[in-house]
Design a protein around this motif. Structure first.
Motif, PDB file in Angstrom:
ATOM      1  N   ASP A  16       0.751  -1.061   0.017  1.00 39.58           N
ATOM      2  CA  ASP A  16      -0.263   0.131  -0.008  1.00 39.58           C
ATOM      3  C   ASP A  16       0.944   1.251  -0.192  1.00 39.58           C
ATOM      4  OD1 ASP A  16      -0.909   0.326   3.493  1.00 39.58           O
ATOM      5  OD2 ASP A  16       1.012   0.056   2.655  1.00 39.58           O
ATOM      6  N   LYS A  17       0.069   2.261   0.166  1.00 37.11           N
ATOM      7  CA  LYS A  17       1.026   3.497   0.274  1.00 37.11           C
ATOM      8  C   LYS A  17       1.947   3.698   1.114  1.00 37.11           C
ATOM      9  CE  LYS A  17      -3.026   5.234   0.974  1.00 37.11           C
ATOM     10  NZ  LYS A  17      -4.347   5.574   1.012  1.00 37.11           N
ATOM     11  N   GLY A  18       1.995   3.074   2.273  1.00 40.55           N
ATOM     12  CA  GLY A  18       3.084   3.030   3.333  1.00 40.55           C
ATOM     13  C   GLY A  18       4.020   1.836   3.237  1.00 40.55           C
ATOM     14  N   GLY A  19       3.906   1.364   1.974  1.00 39.82           N
ATOM     15  CA  GLY A  19       4.860  -0.123   1.763  1.00 39.82           C
ATOM     16  C   GLY A  19       4.541  -1.088   2.322  1.00 39.82           C
ATOM     17  N   GLN A  20       3.524  -1.418   3.235  1.00 35.38           N
ATOM     18  CA  GLN A  20       3.257  -2.595   4.021  1.00 35.38           C
ATOM     19  C   GLN A  20       2.770  -3.511   3.093  1.00 35.38           C
ATOM     20  OE1 GLN A  20       3.679  -2.912   7.102  1.00 35.38           O
ATOM     21  NE2 GLN A  20       4.363  -0.922   7.556  1.00 35.38           N
ATOM     22  N   SER A  21       3.384  -4.976   3.146  1.00 38.95           N
ATOM     23  CA  SER A  21       2.798  -5.765   2.316  1.00 38.95           C
ATOM     24  C   SER A  21       1.760  -6.441   2.866  1.00 38.95           C
ATOM     25  CB  SER A  21       4.126  -7.117   2.527  1.00 38.95           C
ATOM     26  OG  SER A  21       4.021  -7.701   3.724  1.00 38.95           O
ATOM     27  N   ASP A  22       0.881  -7.531   2.175  1.00 43.14           N
ATOM     28  CA  ASP A  22      -0.233  -7.755   2.693  1.00 43.14           C
ATOM     29  C   ASP A  22      -0.110  -8.673   3.966  1.00 43.14           C
ATOM     30  OD1 ASP A  22      -1.653  -6.840   0.543  1.00 43.14           O
ATOM     31  OD2 ASP A  22      -1.256  -8.786  -0.549  1.00 43.14           O
ATOM     32  N   ALA A  23       1.072  -9.579   3.974  1.00 44.21           N
ATOM     33  CA  ALA A  23       1.555 -10.585   4.994  1.00 44.21           C
ATOM     34  C   ALA A  23       1.692  -9.721   6.282  1.00 44.21           C
ATOM     35  CB  ALA A  23       2.698 -11.409   4.566  1.00 44.21           C
ATOM     36  N   ARG A  24       2.357  -8.397   6.333  1.00 41.07           N
ATOM     37  CA  ARG A  24       2.736  -7.455   7.342  1.00 41.07           C
ATOM     38  C   ARG A  24       1.142  -6.961   7.925  1.00 41.07           C
ATOM     39  NH1 ARG A  24       4.345  -6.496  11.960  1.00 41.07           N
ATOM     40  NH2 ARG A  24       4.590  -4.412  12.416  1.00 41.07           N
ATOM     41  N   LEU A  25       0.440  -6.429   6.929  1.00 41.11           N
ATOM     42  CA  LEU A  25      -0.802  -6.090   7.506  1.00 41.11           C
ATOM     43  C   LEU A  25      -1.548  -7.153   8.008  1.00 41.11           C
ATOM     44  CD1 LEU A  25      -2.060  -4.166   4.296  1.00 41.11           C
ATOM     45  CD2 LEU A  25      -1.037  -2.986   6.384  1.00 41.11           C
ATOM     46  N   MET A  26      -1.647  -8.437   7.669  1.00 37.52           N
ATOM     47  CA  MET A  26      -2.462  -9.444   8.329  1.00 37.52           C
ATOM     48  C   MET A  26      -1.671  -9.787   9.808  1.00 37.52           C
ATOM     49  SD  MET A  26      -5.079 -10.579   6.867  1.00 37.52           S
ATOM     50  CE  MET A  26      -5.317 -12.123   7.717  1.00 37.52           C
ATOM     51  N   ALA A  27      -0.342  -9.463   9.825  1.00 33.86           N
ATOM     52  CA  ALA A  27       0.178  -9.627  11.379  1.00 33.86           C
ATOM     53  C   ALA A  27      -0.151  -8.573  12.151  1.00 33.86           C
ATOM     54  CB  ALA A  27       2.009  -9.362  10.812  1.00 33.86           C
ATOM     55  N   LEU A  28      -0.153  -7.293  11.393  1.00 31.76           N
ATOM     56  CA  LEU A  28      -0.897  -6.283  12.200  1.00 31.76           C
ATOM     57  C   LEU A  28      -2.336  -6.577  12.738  1.00 31.76           C
ATOM     58  CD1 LEU A  28       0.662  -3.333  10.290  1.00 31.76           C
ATOM     59  CD2 LEU A  28       1.469  -4.123  12.617  1.00 31.76           C
ATOM     60  N   VAL A  29      -3.191  -6.956  11.739  1.00 39.59           N
ATOM     61  CA  VAL A  29      -4.489  -7.079  12.264  1.00 39.59           C
ATOM     62  C   VAL A  29      -4.463  -8.231  13.414  1.00 39.59           C
ATOM     63  CG1 VAL A  29      -6.649  -8.297  11.389  1.00 39.59           C
ATOM     64  CG2 VAL A  29      -5.451  -6.664   9.867  1.00 39.59           C
ATOM     65  N   ARG A  30      -3.466  -9.375  13.139  1.00 41.61           N
ATOM     66  CA  ARG A  30      -3.679 -10.281  14.046  1.00 41.61           C
ATOM     67  C   ARG A  30      -3.180  -9.660  15.458  1.00 41.61           C
ATOM     68  NH1 ARG A  30      -1.205 -14.276  11.300  1.00 41.61           N
ATOM     69  NH2 ARG A  30       0.868 -13.036  11.113  1.00 41.61           N
ATOM     70  N   GLU A  31      -2.419  -8.585  15.632  1.00 45.83           N
ATOM     71  CA  GLU A  31      -2.053  -7.997  16.617  1.00 45.83           C
ATOM     72  C   GLU A  31      -3.121  -7.128  17.334  1.00 45.83           C
ATOM     73  OE1 GLU A  31       1.582  -6.034  16.009  1.00 45.83           O
ATOM     74  OE2 GLU A  31       2.599  -8.135  15.601  1.00 45.83           O
ATOM     75  N   GLY A  32      -4.200  -6.945  16.365  1.00 37.98           N
ATOM     76  CA  GLY A  32      -5.236  -6.147  16.829  1.00 37.98           C
ATOM     77  C   GLY A  32      -5.330  -4.691  16.177  1.00 37.98           C
ATOM     78  N   ASP A  33      -4.501  -4.434  15.275  1.00 38.59           N
ATOM     79  CA  ASP A  33      -4.398  -3.112  14.691  1.00 38.59           C
ATOM     80  C   ASP A  33      -5.383  -2.828  13.682  1.00 38.59           C
ATOM     81  OD1 ASP A  33      -3.738  -0.539  13.251  1.00 38.59           O
ATOM     82  OD2 ASP A  33      -1.598  -1.349  13.090  1.00 38.59           O
ATOM     83  N   MET A  34      -6.554  -1.886  13.820  1.00 37.58           N
ATOM     84  CA  MET A  34      -7.748  -2.225  12.888  1.00 37.58           C
ATOM     85  C   MET A  34      -7.515  -1.051  11.768  1.00 37.58           C
ATOM     86  SD  MET A  34      -9.799  -4.097  14.059  1.00 37.58           S
ATOM     87  CE  MET A  34      -8.520  -5.295  14.597  1.00 37.58           C
ATOM     88  N   GLU A  35      -6.274  -0.167  12.031  1.00 39.61           N
ATOM     89  CA  GLU A  35      -5.921   0.493  10.928  1.00 39.61           C
ATOM     90  C   GLU A  35      -5.309  -0.313   9.785  1.00 39.61           C
ATOM     91  OE1 GLU A  35      -3.380   4.009  11.444  1.00 39.61           O
ATOM     92  OE2 GLU A  35      -4.712   4.440  13.489  1.00 39.61           O
ATOM     93  N   ALA A  36      -4.804  -1.311  10.241  1.00 42.56           N
ATOM     94  CA  ALA A  36      -4.226  -2.426   9.126  1.00 42.56           C
ATOM     95  C   ALA A  36      -5.352  -3.095   8.445  1.00 42.56           C
ATOM     96  CB  ALA A  36      -3.326  -3.417   9.854  1.00 42.56           C
ATOM     97  N   LEU A  37      -6.379  -3.299   8.947  1.00 43.88           N
ATOM     98  CA  LEU A  37      -7.584  -3.940   8.429  1.00 43.88           C
ATOM     99  C   LEU A  37      -8.372  -2.767   7.494  1.00 43.88           C
ATOM    100  CD1 LEU A  37      -9.475  -6.450   8.358  1.00 43.88           C
ATOM    101  CD2 LEU A  37     -10.901  -5.405  10.180  1.00 43.88           C
ATOM    102  N   GLY A  38      -8.358  -1.619   7.817  1.00 43.80           N
ATOM    103  CA  GLY A  38      -8.829  -0.552   7.029  1.00 43.80           C
ATOM    104  C   GLY A  38      -7.800  -0.557   5.773  1.00 43.80           C
ATOM    105  N   ASP A  39      -6.597  -0.665   5.769  1.00 42.42           N
ATOM    106  CA  ASP A  39      -5.632  -0.807   4.742  1.00 42.42           C
ATOM    107  C   ASP A  39      -6.131  -1.737   3.761  1.00 42.42           C
ATOM    108  OD1 ASP A  39      -4.385   1.699   5.681  1.00 42.42           O
ATOM    109  OD2 ASP A  39      -2.860   0.541   6.585  1.00 42.42           O
TER     110      ASP A  39
END
Length: 183
Positions: free
Chosen positions: A5-28
């Protein structure tokens, strides 16, 4: 190559963030794949209204949040997302088909429902009042399994653990309950 995405996060990294409870990553993920999920839903159920597709899309992203801890980066994320969207759509349609059959039994006829929310508003209220009466006709264990599976969305293994049953016994009770409702 993984999507970024714009911030350079890969899908796998965003999923790891979602796993940790980061709802902004889910929004991304939603910003990245919302349109794709809408199209997957429409490919599985082309007659759905726009509002039904939007509701299902939200359900898919809620499912992503629920299963983020189980997600393993195997294959393409987009394929996994497509599969999840189609499964979610088919599960919802199956539940609505069962509810439609129950309502049809109440009226003495089958209903033809093209989408999922095509019935009149008073039909939903009537269905909620009369569904209990129909379910009372089932043996208790069949009623419990059917309600836990269809209404509460529990998986077979979860029901087996909750009711202290063998998994095959759960499937047998579910099948018998559906056969009784369809008779």
């Amino acid at each position: 190559m993984p999507s970024r995405d714009k911030g350079g996060q890969s899908d796998a990294r965003l999923m790891a963030l979602v796993r940790e409870g980061d709802m902004e990553a889910l929004g991304d993920l939603y910003e990245r794949y919302g349109g794709f999920v809408d199209n997957a839903i429409l490919s599985a159920a082309p007659r759905l209204s726009r509002s039904e597709v939007e509701d299902l899309c939200q359900d898919v992203f809620l499912a992503i949040r629920k299963c983020a801890s189980k997600y393993k980066e195997e294959g393409r994320f987009k394929s996994w997302m497509y599969s999840l969207a189609v499964r979610t759509t088919r599960e919802r349609q199956r539940k609505w088909a069962i509810r439609s059959r129950i309502l049809g039994m109440l009226k003495g006829q089958r209903l033809a429902v093209s989408g999922m929310d095509q019935t009149a508003p008073d039909v939903g209220a009537m269905m909620r009042m009369d569904t209990g009466r129909i379910l009372e006709q089932l043996p208790e264990i069949q009623r419990q399994v059917l309600v836990l599976y269809e209404r509460d969305g529990l998986k077979g293994q979860e029901i087996a653990e909750l009711l202290s049953l063998n998994l095959n016994t759960v499937w047998t009770h579910l099948r018998r309950a559906r056969e009784e409702l369809n008779a």
